[in-house]
Design an enzyme around this catalytic site. Sequence first.
Site, PDB file in Angstrom:
ATOM      1  N   SER A  34       0.843  -1.185   0.000  1.00 17.08           N
ATOM      2  CA  SER A  34       0.000   0.000   0.000  1.00 17.08           C
ATOM      3  C   SER A  34       0.891   1.253   0.000  1.00 17.08           C
ATOM      4  O   SER A  34       1.735   1.390  -0.877  1.00 17.08           O
ATOM      5  CB  SER A  34      -0.971  -0.061   1.182  1.00 17.08           C
ATOM      6  N   ASP A 130      -8.902  -3.319  -6.614  1.00 18.44           N
ATOM      7  CA  ASP A 130      -8.122  -2.381  -5.813  1.00 18.44           C
ATOM      8  C   ASP A 130      -8.098  -1.027  -6.532  1.00 18.44           C
ATOM      9  O   ASP A 130      -7.876  -0.964  -7.739  1.00 18.44           O
ATOM     10  CB  ASP A 130      -6.701  -2.919  -5.648  1.00 18.44           C
ATOM     11  N   HIS A 160      -8.194  -4.466  -2.177  1.00 17.56           N
ATOM     12  CA  HIS A 160      -7.009  -3.983  -1.473  1.00 17.56           C
ATOM     13  C   HIS A 160      -6.845  -4.742  -0.154  1.00 17.56           C
ATOM     14  O   HIS A 160      -7.820  -4.993   0.545  1.00 17.56           O
ATOM     15  CB  HIS A 160      -7.151  -2.481  -1.214  1.00 17.56           C
TER      16      HIS A 160
END
Length: 186
Positions: A34, A130, A160
């Site tokens: 991330s 995502d 995600h």
Amino acid sequence: PTPLEDAYAALRWLHDNAAALGVDPARIGVMGDSAGGGMAAALSILARDRGGPAIARQILIMPMLDDRTTEADPHIAPYALWSYDDNLTAWPALLGDAAGGPDVPATAAPARLEDASGLPPAYVEVGQLDVFRDEDLAYATKLSRAGVPVEFHLHPGAPHEFDSIAVDSDVARRAVADRVRVLRSI
């Protein structure tokens, strides 16, 4: 950004102290997921631009790379665990008023990178659902077009942080196995 300078200082320290730590300096990689994936990509760019230390591999797990990702994709938005609104909060928290503007450097938002030549080989993975899917695919393509070896994985139906929320799923097990394989290959 300050966190990037901290990461660069840690990379330099590790290289400088590699012998005492029993670390092979030719086998040091960077990895993050991330925002941490974006940081790993930015650190790879910064190290290249400053002439080192060398990074053997960048392992980018669903990396957050582009401060301009703000327009919702209707195929992703209903499943987004990290939303487009989250992006509208996070990037200005890092970049202030510069977020989304023309003067953001690639060391802050790696998707802004113009010349990817000389970057370390990359492993990039992202889920199909995502918010970062398109920017990650574009970044992997940009690296590949510059001659950087890239392994890219797009996990169908995965949102995600899928590996954290569905640890025992087949897709999470495959993703973790791939990460371990790539880490061992350094």
